[in-house]
Design an enzyme around this catalytic site. Structure first.
Site, PDB file in Angstrom:
ATOM      1  N   LYS A 253      -4.805  -0.176  12.369  1.00 18.98           N
ATOM      2  CA  LYS A 253      -3.359  -0.445  12.391  1.00 18.98           C
ATOM      3  C   LYS A 253      -2.658   0.858  12.095  1.00 18.98           C
ATOM      4  O   LYS A 253      -2.923   1.494  11.059  1.00 18.98           O
ATOM      5  CB  LYS A 253      -3.007  -1.483  11.329  1.00 18.98           C
ATOM      6  CG  LYS A 253      -1.531  -1.558  10.988  1.00 18.98           C
ATOM      7  CD  LYS A 253      -1.211  -2.866  10.321  1.00 18.98           C
ATOM      8  CE  LYS A 253      -0.989  -2.782   8.830  1.00 18.98           C
ATOM      9  NZ  LYS A 253       0.240  -2.129   8.410  1.00 18.98           N
TER      10      LYS A 253
HETATM   11  C1  5RP Z   1       2.631  -3.445   3.801  1.00 18.80           C
HETATM   12  C2  5RP Z   1       1.792  -3.231   5.006  1.00 18.80           C
HETATM   13  C3  5RP Z   1       2.172  -4.028   6.183  1.00 18.80           C
HETATM   14  O1  5RP Z   1       1.118  -4.892   6.496  1.00 18.80           O
HETATM   15  C4  5RP Z   1       2.464  -3.209   7.387  1.00 18.80           C
HETATM   16  O2  5RP Z   1       3.196  -2.098   7.109  1.00 18.80           O
HETATM   17  C5  5RP Z   1       3.042  -4.047   8.518  1.00 18.80           C
HETATM   18  O3  5RP Z   1       4.294  -4.493   8.207  1.00 18.80           O
HETATM   19  P1  5RP Z   1       5.632  -3.841   8.793  1.00 18.80           P
HETATM   20  O4  5RP Z   1       5.631  -4.166  10.256  1.00 18.80           O
HETATM   21  O5  5RP Z   1       6.723  -4.541   8.048  1.00 18.80           O
HETATM   22  O6  5RP Z   1       5.574  -2.358   8.535  1.00 18.80           O
HETATM   23  O7  5RP Z   1       0.845  -2.501   5.038  1.00 18.80           O
HETATM   24  O8  5RP Z   1       1.988  -3.016   2.673  1.00 18.80           O
END
Ligand code: 5RP
Length: 267
Positions: free
Chosen positions: A177
């Site tokens: 991610k």
């Molecule tokens: C928060 C995270 C989130 O899972 C990630 O950042 C995804 O969320 P967003 O789209 O709001 O950034 O790691 O700790």
């Protein structure tokens, strides 16, 4: 088919090879925030759409707030231990074990590594160790590549994002991610041997911007999203979720998704 493949099929839709993962793990570092103050209500409302392939959440939320209508996948957040009130948000350590993940019958675990941050070493070693544990049990590992405050300006730098994605895969993550770079995202994808899914970051100005970002990432080869704020902080989260689902699983273009969004807002 082995256990890891079976679990991955509960995350990445076997027909499209893509996934719509909603992240609701923010409270562990940021506390209650707009959109997930009443997290039970958010989970109930968005889960009822049937459009969420998988959720990313902590064990606290899984144990105390999660009651899905159907049977979506779950990725258990297994790193944390730092908050916005503390000295360093990137100082994450392991907060859940693979044994716990097996006990909770989730489909994967997630851990962060903050490339280029003061805790780069600790968080990467944490990722590598967790991946060794995951391997024993065929548990997939989502590698969350964070930047930390010092590298916030590199969020859109494809070279830096490509570095982080590759490093995460090399330390054992099965899915990465990371952030969408707008330019050369296909190069980020090309340099990473495992599927990449994009985080959203803080809320975009409009829902149309969110749709454009997701569409751009998919065009660049992303396998979907692991997104939170841009969906559940939208004024029309259910309508937006439906449009995002159309982009990811029905190959809609931005205009078609925007039309679907407008239609869903009025239903
Ligand atoms: C928060 C995270 C989130 O899972 C990630 O950042 C995804 O969320 P967003 O789209 O709001 O950034 O790691 O700790």
């Amino acid at each position: 088919m082995n256990g890891k493949e079976r679990r991955l099929r509960r995350i990445l839709n076997p027909e499209t090879g893509r996934s719509l993962v909603l992240a609701v793990d923010h409270g562990m570092a940021l506390g209650p925030m707009t959109g997930i103050v009443d997290i039970k209500a958010t989970l109930r409302q968005l889960d009822a759409t049937g459009k969420v392939d998988c959720w990313l959440m902590t064990k606290g939320i899984y144990n105390h707030a999660y009651a899905p209508a159907g049977d979506p996948g779950v990725i258990l957040r297994a790193s944390g231990g730092a908050t916005i009130a503390g000295p360093e948000l990137t100082r994450e350590g392991q907060t859940a074990t693979v044994e716990e993940a097996l006990h909770l019958a989730v489909d994967a675990v997630a851990t962060s590594a903050f490339v280029g941050s003061p805790y780069e070493h600790e968080t990467l070693i944490g990722m590598a160790h967790l991946s060794s544990e995951c391997r024993k049990w065929d548990m997939p590992l989502l590698g969350v590549i964070g930047l930390g405050k010092t590298n916030e300006d590199k969020k859109k730098d494809p070279k830096f994002i490509a570095l982080g994605a590759r490093v995460g895969a090399e330390h054992g993550a099965d899915i990465i991610k990371t952030y969408y770079t707008e330019t050369d995202f296909d190069k980020v994808v090309a340099g990473c041997p495992v599927p990449i899914m994009i985080a959203g970051g803080p809320k975009c100005e409009t829902d149309l911007d969110t749709l454009k970002m997701i569409h751009g990432a998919l065009q660049g080869g992303a396998k979907g999203i692991v997104m939170g704020r841009n969906v559940w902080q939208s004024p029309y989260p259910v309508a937006l979720l439906t449009a995002v689902h159309g982009l990811i699983h029905k190959n809609l273009n931005v205009d078609e998704a925007a039309e679907l969004l407008a239609h869903e807002k009025n239903t």
